[in-house]
Design an enzyme around this catalytic site. Structure first.
Site, PDB file in Angstrom:
ATOM      1  N   HIS A  61       0.820  -1.211   0.000  1.00 37.55           N
ATOM      2  CA  HIS A  61       0.000   0.000   0.000  1.00 37.55           C
ATOM      3  C   HIS A  61       0.856   1.264   0.000  1.00 37.55           C
ATOM      4  CE1 HIS A  61      -2.301  -3.225   2.140  1.00 37.55           C
ATOM      5  NE2 HIS A  61      -3.190  -2.886   1.221  1.00 37.55           N
ATOM      6  N   LEU A  62       0.288   2.340  -0.511  1.00 40.85           N
ATOM      7  CA  LEU A  62       1.013   3.595  -0.666  1.00 40.85           C
ATOM      8  C   LEU A  62       1.010   4.420   0.615  1.00 40.85           C
ATOM      9  CD1 LEU A  62      -0.220   4.849  -4.165  1.00 40.85           C
ATOM     10  CD2 LEU A  62       1.670   3.300  -3.623  1.00 40.85           C
TER      11      LEU A  62
END
Length: 389
Positions: free
Chosen positions: A303-304
């Site tokens: 995930h960012l």
């Protein structure tokens, strides 16, 4: 030279009487868009509900990031409040609902999660919370199928081309069925963030044993999926009266930031901010989180960071047709609801004639971006004047 698409858009607004400005956002997808649904269905600890997730905000919110996620920014740009998870029964759903949940897939039966079909069923069960007008003007936002492709690549390390095509075909057929359900409930405006180059995720590279290169098969599956998804959206815009869409090239955005991270303000696009292993691909915890998440593209192995999500949100909202098309989200908000199949024909022609740039260096103008960064790229939507790929 002026963009011919902008002239076309202006003419359309003049010609049609019913201009829409959505104040409702419905979100479907997996952990990249999950605003907290996972914690309501899991009997086990949900990491996103505890630090270091939410560290930039000062509290964990169930989001798989150090802070805000893409739907949060898009809601802000639309001028509405953050969209709450549908499973939080006491939430205010006046501006929509978030059905996305970590580990979601299109096919199969993910444990302690929801498939896309189950998310759409949940929407159908709750659709009377919103008026027919709100549902028709709303934006329906999607990021889904990354876990389908990752699971397939893991379980089928050497598939033939026909097998890859067949699997992606089943995924796309299932997505088509759910889009038609939403269309039947009044949905007309659909926004898709296509799949990232999945072989470049820190968790995937670390598991693959070669962190210097992106794993080939997961990225191939994502690329094939993205191609067929765009074909589906073009076809639906011809089949279904009033069907409108926005298609964001997330694949290229992530690929660019992994390869040229400093061009996009990140210190690294290879390793995650939080985790263990050669590129921090697994087991994010308070004992192994970085000091400055904003220097990283990825917060954990999949995930960012909030900074990454912010850049993606700006690109979806207002970037050029080479990045998001045939409309960015800002344009999609204003598209009249009474556009007929004529627009679909225009969209198809534009998609067919748009040049496809092959080399990664040709996907962006380095000098232009360096100049923009020297002038301190403005992130607030009311101030931003240019967007990167």
């Amino acid at each position: 030279m002026a963009n011919p698409k902008s002239h076309l858009f202006a003419l359309l607004l003049l010609h049609f009487s019913t201009v829409s400005l959505a104040q409702t956002l419905f979100v479907f997808g997996d952990g990249l868009y999950d605003a907290g649904n996972k914690q309501f269905v899991s009997s086990n600890r949900v990491d996103a509900s505890f630090p270091p997730y939410g560290i930039t905000l000062g509290e964990a919110t169930g989001r798989w990031s150090d802070g805000r996620i893409v739907p949060d920014y898009l809601a802000s740009f639309m001028g509405i409040s953050q969209i709450p998870p549908i499973l939080r029964a006491t939430a205010d759903f006046s501006h929509g609902a978030n059905f996305a949940i970590a580990d979601a897939t299109v096919l199969g039966a993910p444990p302690e999660s929801m498939t896309l079909s189950q998310q759409v069923i949940k929407f159908s069960e709750n659709k009377n919370k919103w008026t027919a007008k709100a549902r028709s003007e709303a934006i329906y936002l999607f990021y889904i199928a990354s876990d389908d492709c990752l699971n397939y690549a893991k379980n089928n390390p050497n598939p033939s081309d026909d097998q890859k095509q067949a699997f992606v075909g089943r995924v796309i057929a299932a997505i088509e069925a759910e889009l038609k359900v939403l269309y039947g409930s009044g949905g007309r405006k659909f926004a898709f963030q296509n799949l990232a180059p999945l072989g470049c995720l820190p968790s995937v590279k670390q598991a693959n044993g070669n962190v210097q290169e992106c794993a080939r098969l997961p990225s191939e599956m994502a690329e094939l999926h993205n191609k067929k998804l765009l074909q589906l959206l073009v076809e639906l815009s011809r089949q279904l009266s009033g069907f409108q869409y926005s298609f964001y090239d997330f694949f290229s955005s992530i690929q660019n930031r992994v390869i040229k991270s400093k061009t996009y303000t990140f210190e690294t696009g290879m390793a995650a901010c939080c985790g263990t292993g050669s590129v921090n691909g697994t087991s994010c915890s308070t004992s192994n989180v970085c000091a400055k998440p904003e220097d990283y593209l990825f917060f954990d192995g999949k995930h960012l960071t909030q900074e990454g999500n912010l850049q993606v949100g700006h690109l979806i909202w207002g970037s050029d047709p080479e990045v998001v098309g045939p409309n960015n989200l800002r344009e999609l908000l204003f598209l009249p609801l009474d556009i007929t199949a004529t627009l679909a024909n225009i969209q198809e022609a534009m998609a067919a004639t748009m040049p496809r740039q092959i080399k990664i260096e040709s996907l962006y103008d380095i000098k232009k971006m360096e100049s923009e960064m020297e002038n301190q790229w403005l992130y607030q939507v009311d101030k931003a004047t240019s967007f990167l790929i």
